[in-house]
Design an enzyme around this catalytic site. Structure first.
Site, PDB file in Angstrom:
ATOM      1  N   LEU A   1      -7.156   9.073   1.685  1.00  0.00           N
ATOM      2  CA  LEU A   1      -7.038   8.260   2.955  1.00  0.00           C
ATOM      3  C   LEU A   1      -8.585   8.402   3.511  1.00  0.00           C
ATOM      4  CD1 LEU A   1      -3.910   9.916   4.433  1.00  0.00           C
ATOM      5  CD2 LEU A   1      -4.206   7.645   3.617  1.00  0.00           C
TER       6      LEU A   1
ATOM      7  N   CYS B   1       1.055  12.340   5.348  1.00  0.00           N
ATOM      8  CA  CYS B   1      -0.336  13.025   5.393  1.00  0.00           C
ATOM      9  C   CYS B   1       0.343  14.669   5.370  1.00  0.00           C
ATOM     10  CB  CYS B   1      -1.039  12.736   6.718  1.00  0.00           C
ATOM     11  SG  CYS B   1      -1.205  10.890   6.826  1.00  0.00           S
TER      12      CYS B   1
ATOM     13  N   GLY C   1       1.932  -3.449  -3.644  1.00  0.00           N
ATOM     14  CA  GLY C   1       1.001  -2.654  -3.632  1.00  0.00           C
ATOM     15  C   GLY C   1       0.286  -2.400  -5.077  1.00  0.00           C
TER      16      GLY C   1
HETATM   17  C1  LIG Z   1      -4.791   3.542  -4.096  1.00  0.00           C
HETATM   18  C2  LIG Z   1      -3.613   3.419  -3.141  1.00  0.00           C
HETATM   19  C3  LIG Z   1      -3.834   3.713  -1.674  1.00  0.00           C
HETATM   20  C4  LIG Z   1      -2.914   4.000  -0.774  1.00  0.00           C
HETATM   21  N1  LIG Z   1      -2.984   4.197   0.455  1.00  0.00           N
HETATM   22  C5  LIG Z   1      -2.042   4.262   1.221  1.00  0.00           C
HETATM   23  C6  LIG Z   1      -2.447   4.665   2.761  1.00  0.00           C
HETATM   24  O1  LIG Z   1      -3.628   4.537   3.275  1.00  0.00           O
HETATM   25  N2  LIG Z   1      -1.479   4.542   3.603  1.00  0.00           N
HETATM   26  C7  LIG Z   1      -0.099   4.388   3.060  1.00  0.00           C
HETATM   27  O2  LIG Z   1       0.956   4.671   3.880  1.00  0.00           O
HETATM   28  N3  LIG Z   1       0.216   4.193   1.793  1.00  0.00           N
HETATM   29  C8  LIG Z   1      -0.669   4.182   0.997  1.00  0.00           C
HETATM   30  N4  LIG Z   1      -0.546   3.966  -0.373  1.00  0.00           N
HETATM   31  C9  LIG Z   1       1.072   3.865  -0.934  1.00  0.00           C
HETATM   32  C10 LIG Z   1       1.298   2.239  -0.973  1.00  0.00           C
HETATM   33  O3  LIG Z   1       1.289   1.626   0.337  1.00  0.00           O
HETATM   34  C11 LIG Z   1       2.827   2.183  -1.511  1.00  0.00           C
HETATM   35  O4  LIG Z   1       3.624   2.913  -0.506  1.00  0.00           O
HETATM   36  C12 LIG Z   1       3.123   2.608  -2.775  1.00  0.00           C
HETATM   37  O5  LIG Z   1       2.090   2.469  -3.335  1.00  0.00           O
HETATM   38  C13 LIG Z   1       4.192   2.170  -3.542  1.00  0.00           C
HETATM   39  O6  LIG Z   1       3.852   0.684  -3.764  1.00  0.00           O
HETATM   40  P1  LIG Z   1       3.588   0.083  -5.034  1.00  0.00           P
HETATM   41  O7  LIG Z   1       4.246   0.690  -6.212  1.00  0.00           O
HETATM   42  O8  LIG Z   1       3.894  -1.611  -4.914  1.00  0.00           O
HETATM   43  O9  LIG Z   1       2.253   0.184  -5.136  1.00  0.00           O
HETATM   44  C14 LIG Z   1      -1.464   3.786  -1.341  1.00  0.00           C
HETATM   45  C15 LIG Z   1      -1.437   3.621  -2.637  1.00  0.00           C
HETATM   46  C16 LIG Z   1      -2.354   3.306  -3.614  1.00  0.00           C
HETATM   47  C17 LIG Z   1      -1.841   2.875  -4.773  1.00  0.00           C
END
Ligand SMILES: Cc1cc2nc3c(=O)[nH]c(=O)nc-3n(C[C@H](O)[C@H](O)[C@H](O)COP(=O)(O)O)c2cc1C
Ligand SMILES: Cc1cc2nc3c(=O)[nH]c(=O)nc-3n(C[C@H](O)[C@H](O)[C@H](O)COP(=O)(O)OP(=O)(O)OC[C@H]3O[C@@H](n4cnc5c(N)ncnc54)[C@H](O)[C@@H]3O)c2cc1C
Ligand code: FES
Lengths: 255, 305
Positions: B74, B130, B265
């Protein structure tokens, strides 16, 4: 401007053991790029979803040349591509090398597969009338010797094995020749960059280094490619868009 | 045929149900060279905290079959830098802005929400995955009482809609969803990443410096669809579904499981125009199936529908 561009592989051949030179028809990226920038190469396979960052080794109006070492499943996959296979890429990415206007003499230092982007840089420097010296270090087999020679700048070579040229590492070779340029440009393993940076600092010569880190997006969105910021605030900066080229005193390199 | 892709989440009208997933889209600017941000339902920005967070030591990324692990930690410059440097660019576009909030304590969550007093954003998304410092680093989102408490505390501080983003690293997602609703969440989003690990067998150690990280991408989609389905049974507030969405068809699965909207994402890393491609894919599915409004298929697989 960065863009996604797909193009046909024109050539893909082994130039040394496990090292391949690939030319791809990518006119838009080829015309927009500058030395030190890289492209992300998408493999479009479910077991390899993330694109691979590869430096631009050369470009003309139509084609991009990438020179890469087959070190894992992604680069091995690339090595099996044949002419006319299509490849999807994203680029040009990163900041590239900075060439100060008043530069008259630069020394390029390459280690192993870090050599290719220096070839693209050398051409640009020569075009600008800069005097260029080239030092390359390899474990055993050297690459791109003739490419630099045909630009009129035959490289000095160091090999760890002593198979060719100076027996030892490239920074030791550099120390021996006492070459004192206005600027070093370097790309290679982190330990080489670290030792070169120390040497450059000792003789008071600035040094631009191209560094590597694992990447997902390549465009500054994921924060995956962190490198430690020497200025400390923030603690980490991004290789993909703040770099990949930094002055050696901007980042914390590890020996 | 006239199609209606608009959705309303807690009073905020989105032009379509496709948003970006926090942390995968920077602050929007990074992808604005590839897509027209005006076309997105909403942009969910990277996680923001009250004070700057430096993030984890690299290596932060590991590729896995059908996805990736991340342990970014984060990293962010803090709310005031975010407001000064990142928001003005995004505000120029005709899309909704959802700010993802993170904290190590309830006080930090409340403080970062307060940093946005008088700032023009549309919704907050509370990242409760978190680590909670007061409880030895256990994620807030794994304890229903803690979820209710942190959601209620932030809800009391803000006057725009609050989305609670749930962690999948729990036994009963329905219970967590119900706790978020009980705390006053206006909507929930799920799933965050699934805890995972990859070992470099040649170096005899984990690939990630942090050892473990969050799995995302198509590999987690079945888990995510299942969790949206289960959460939808337990709450009446809107659900934003995510986890491995690559195409319009993937998004439709989430909507059929009960999601009001979806987020894209990891797909952005594989295809910078993924968000737009998902919107187009939803439209062509609607066309093919003669669907005028997504409400016709929303939650359609739920019993009693
Ligand atoms: C590199 C990266 C950084 C992420 N940072 C955050 C974040 O700062 N806050 C959050 O709530 N989720 C964060 N996530 C989670 C994504 O928002 C999402 O919930 C998760 O990746 C599942 O979706 P996806 O498979 O489409 O990526 C992050 C995911 C990735 C891959
Ligand atoms: C800016 C930049 C420029 C580069 N230029 C070149 C070049 O011109 N020629 C060349 O041969 N190599 C270059 N590399 C290294 C190259 O990206 C890796 O060797 C390649 O990604 C390995 O992929 P793989 O699937 O074969 O290996 P695997 O080990 O199977 O890869 C697994 C994952 O780790 C990542 N990864 C592994 N090693 C590296 C590495 N050294 N750097 C970044 N990511 C890595 C991969 O991208 C992939 O996501 C460059 C790296 C960066 C960051
Ligand atoms: S690779 Fe995503 S921020 Fe650099």
């Amino acid at each position: 401007m960065k863009r996604v561009e797909s193009g046909a592989v024109l050539t893909n051949s082994e130039i040394a053991k496990n090292i391949y030179a690939m030319t791809i028809r990518l006119p838009l990226i080829a015309q927009a790029c500058k030395p030190g920038q890289f492209v992300m190469v998408y493999l479009d396979r479910s077991e390899m979803m993330l694109p691979r960052p590869i430096s631009i080794a050369d470009a003309d109006d139509e084609t991009l040349t990438l020179i890469y070492q087959a070190v894992g499943q992604g680069t091995e996959y690339l090595s099996r591509l044949r002419p006319n296979d299509a490849l999807r890429t994203l680029g040009p990415l990163g900041n590239g090398f900075t060439i100060p206007d008043e530069l008259t003499h630069a020394t390029l230092v390459g280690g192993g597969i870090g050599t290719p982007p220096l070839y693209f840089l050398a051409q640009e420097l020569l075009e600008r009338g800069v005097q260029v010296s080239v030092y390359l270090g390899f474990r055993d087999e050297s690459i791109m010797r003739e490419d630099f020679a045909s630009l009129g700048i035959p490289p000095l070579i160091a090999t760890d094995s002593g198979a060719y040229g100076f027996h030892g590492n490239v920074v030791a070779l550099l120390r021996e020749t006492k070459d004192a340029p206005e600027l070093f440009y370097a790309c290679g393993p982190t330990s080489m960059l670290y030792h070169l940076a120390q040497y450059a600092k000792a003789i008071g010569v600035p040094c631009q280094v191209s560094v590597e880190e694992r990447m997902a997006c390549g465009v500054g969105a994921c924060l995956g490619c962190a490198v430690e910021n020497a200025a400390r605030d923030p603690k980490y900066i991004k290789v993909c868009c703040d770099g990949p080229v930094f002055y050696s005193d901007q980042v914390v390199l590890h020996g | 045929m006239d199609k209606n892709l608009r959705v309303n989440i807690a009073g905020v009208e989105l032009k379509n149900p496709v948003m970006t997933a926090s942390g995968t889209f920077g602050s929007g600017q990074e992808y604005s060279e590839f897509i027209d941000l005006n076309q997105l339902g909403a942009v969910v920005v990277k996680g923001v905290s009250h004070t700057p967070w430096e993030g984890n030591r690299p290596v932060r990324i590991a590729e896995t079959h059908g996805g990736m692990l991340n342990s970014i930690g984060l990293q962010n410059p803090g709310a005031s830098a975010f407001i000064a440097n990142d928001l003005p660019f995004l505000r120029k576009f005709d899309t909704k802005i959802i700010v993802n909030l993170c904290g190590h304590t309830i006080e930090e969550y409340v403080a970062v929400a307060g940093d946005f007093d008088g700032i023009d954003v549309d919704m907050f998304e509370l990242n409760i995955s978190c680590p909670n410092i007061a409880q030895g680093g256990m994620a807030f989102g794994t304890d229903p009482r803690m979820i209710e408490k942190v959601v209620a505390a932030v809800k009391a501080r803000v006057n725009i809609p609050l989305i609670a983003k749930l962690s999948p690293n729990v036994t009963d997602i329905g219970e967590m969803a119900a706790a978020a609703q009980a705390g006053g969440a206006d909507a929930i989003s799920l799933i965050n990443t699934v805890m995972g690990m990859k070992i470099d067998i040649n170096r005899l150690k984990p690939v990630l410096d942090n050892k473990v990280g969050g799995l995302s991408g198509p590999a987690i989609k079945p888990v995510a669809v299942r969790m949206v389905y289960q959460a939808a049974k337990r709450v009446s507030i809107p659900i934003i579904g995510m986890g491995g969405i690559m195409t319009g068809e993937d998004a439709i699965e989430f909507i059929m499981a009960g999601a009001a909207a979806v987020a894209v994402g990891t797909a952005n890393f594989v295809n910078p125009t993924a968000t737009i491609d998902v919107i187009t894919g939803i439209e062509s599915f609607m066309e093919k199936q003669n669907i005028r409004d997504l409400s016709e298929i929303r939650g359609i697989i739920q019993e009693g529908k």
